[in-house]
Design an enzyme around this catalytic site. Structure first.
Site, PDB file in Angstrom:
ATOM      1  N   ILE A  36      40.530 -38.112  44.834  1.00 42.38           N
ATOM      2  CA  ILE A  36      39.184 -38.692  44.684  1.00 42.38           C
ATOM      3  C   ILE A  36      38.108 -37.592  44.575  1.00 42.38           C
ATOM      4  O   ILE A  36      36.976 -37.867  44.136  1.00 42.38           O
ATOM      5  CB  ILE A  36      38.876 -39.654  45.865  1.00 42.38           C
ATOM      6  CG1 ILE A  36      37.772 -40.643  45.509  1.00 42.38           C
ATOM      7  CG2 ILE A  36      38.548 -38.906  47.139  1.00 42.38           C
ATOM      8  CD1 ILE A  36      38.195 -41.737  44.588  1.00 42.38           C
ATOM      9  N   HIS A  93      42.834 -25.144  55.649  1.00 41.13           N
ATOM     10  CA  HIS A  93      42.111 -26.016  54.708  1.00 41.13           C
ATOM     11  C   HIS A  93      42.683 -27.420  54.573  1.00 41.13           C
ATOM     12  O   HIS A  93      42.449 -28.084  53.574  1.00 41.13           O
ATOM     13  CB  HIS A  93      42.013 -25.357  53.319  1.00 41.13           C
ATOM     14  CG  HIS A  93      41.401 -23.998  53.362  1.00 41.13           C
ATOM     15  ND1 HIS A  93      40.055 -23.798  53.570  1.00 41.13           N
ATOM     16  CD2 HIS A  93      41.959 -22.763  53.276  1.00 41.13           C
ATOM     17  CE1 HIS A  93      39.805 -22.494  53.584  1.00 41.13           C
ATOM     18  NE2 HIS A  93      40.946 -21.855  53.424  1.00 41.13           N
ATOM     19  N   HIS A 100      50.742 -33.660  52.228  1.00 38.98           N
ATOM     20  CA  HIS A 100      50.592 -33.986  50.804  1.00 38.98           C
ATOM     21  C   HIS A 100      50.653 -32.722  49.976  1.00 38.98           C
ATOM     22  O   HIS A 100      50.244 -31.651  50.429  1.00 38.98           O
ATOM     23  CB  HIS A 100      49.286 -34.735  50.550  1.00 38.98           C
ATOM     24  CG  HIS A 100      48.075 -34.074  51.127  1.00 38.98           C
ATOM     25  ND1 HIS A 100      47.741 -34.156  52.473  1.00 38.98           N
ATOM     26  CD2 HIS A 100      47.142 -33.278  50.569  1.00 38.98           C
ATOM     27  CE1 HIS A 100      46.640 -33.459  52.692  1.00 38.98           C
ATOM     28  NE2 HIS A 100      46.254 -32.906  51.553  1.00 38.98           N
TER      29      HIS A 100
HETATM   30  P1  AMP Z   1      43.657 -31.273  52.059  1.00 40.74           P
HETATM   31  O1  AMP Z   1      42.407 -30.436  52.228  1.00 40.74           O
HETATM   32  O2  AMP Z   1      44.836 -30.468  51.573  1.00 40.74           O
HETATM   33  O3  AMP Z   1      43.952 -32.072  53.294  1.00 40.74           O
HETATM   34  O4  AMP Z   1      43.329 -32.275  50.891  1.00 40.74           O
HETATM   35  C1  AMP Z   1      42.920 -33.582  51.082  1.00 40.74           C
HETATM   36  C2  AMP Z   1      42.600 -34.153  49.724  1.00 40.74           C
HETATM   37  O5  AMP Z   1      42.598 -35.570  49.804  1.00 40.74           O
HETATM   38  C3  AMP Z   1      41.233 -33.734  49.169  1.00 40.74           C
HETATM   39  O6  AMP Z   1      41.402 -33.088  47.922  1.00 40.74           O
HETATM   40  C4  AMP Z   1      40.488 -35.057  49.043  1.00 40.74           C
HETATM   41  O7  AMP Z   1      39.646 -35.116  47.910  1.00 40.74           O
HETATM   42  C5  AMP Z   1      41.621 -36.048  48.946  1.00 40.74           C
HETATM   43  N1  AMP Z   1      41.304 -37.402  49.381  1.00 40.74           N
HETATM   44  C6  AMP Z   1      40.753 -37.782  50.567  1.00 40.74           C
HETATM   45  N2  AMP Z   1      40.620 -39.120  50.626  1.00 40.74           N
HETATM   46  C7  AMP Z   1      41.119 -39.601  49.450  1.00 40.74           C
HETATM   47  C8  AMP Z   1      41.258 -40.909  48.901  1.00 40.74           C
HETATM   48  N3  AMP Z   1      40.865 -41.998  49.585  1.00 40.74           N
HETATM   49  N4  AMP Z   1      41.786 -41.038  47.678  1.00 40.74           N
HETATM   50  C9  AMP Z   1      42.187 -39.951  46.991  1.00 40.74           C
HETATM   51  N5  AMP Z   1      42.099 -38.691  47.450  1.00 40.74           N
HETATM   52  C10 AMP Z   1      41.554 -38.511  48.659  1.00 40.74           C
END
Ligand code: AMP
Ligand code: ZN
Length: 136
Positions: A36, A93, A100
């Site tokens: 997102i 980060h 994921h």
């Molecule tokens: P990280 O910093 O590796 O934990 O990445 C988390 C990622 O999840 C970030 O790039 C966010 O933009 C993404 N994210 C968080 N909430 C959502 C959501 N509801 N749908 C899609 N992506 C998301």
């Protein structure tokens, strides 16, 4: 493969369909959707259907499918340059505490992932000593 999901986790809710997402692909043990807050067009996330904060806490059976799914997405994106990223812990980060894998196209110098890489010169004897002490 039975999934293990948590009630209060945003990515578990996405896997269950309780929170909407732009889904790309779903397999028995993974769920993939578009990020997102993309760093570039096509930025995708591959999520094991197993709630754990860090990669070493996820059973191999769930991890085994994540890379082929990331590979499939990378191939479909048809981009020359991309990064696979997986953050563990806030200092590293990680914002969402459910494991994921990011698939991040790198179309140019400005978009996509930018990385700090503060490399130091290693002492090979010290590297060998370190490797020898690891319990693998
Ligand atoms: P990280 O910093 O590796 O934990 O990445 C988390 C990622 O999840 C970030 O790039 C966010 O933009 C993404 N994210 C968080 N909430 C959502 C959501 N509801 N749908 C899609 N992506 C998301
Ligand atoms: Zn979760």
């Amino acid at each position: 493969m039975a999934s293990k999901l948590a009630a209060d986790c945003i990515f578990c809710k996405i896997v269950k369909g309780d929170i909407p997402s732009v889904k790309l692909l779903e397999t028995a043990s993974t769920f993939a959707f578009l990020d997102i807050g993309p760093l570039s067009e096509g930025h995708a996330l591959v999520v094991p259907k197993y709630h754990a904060e860090k990669m070493h806490q996820v059973p191999d059976s769930f991890l085994a499918e994540a890379m082929p799914v990331a590979k499939k997405i990378a191939a479909a994106l048809n981009v020359e340059n991309y990064n696979i990223l997986q953050n563990n812990g806030r200092l590293a980060h990680q914002e969402v505490p459910h494991v994921h894998f990011h698939v991040i196209p790198k179309p140019n110098a400005e978009e996509g992932l930018t990385i700090g890489w503060p490399a130091k010169k290693a002492n090979v004897d010290k590297l060998k000593e370190f490797a020898g002490e690891l319990k693998l």
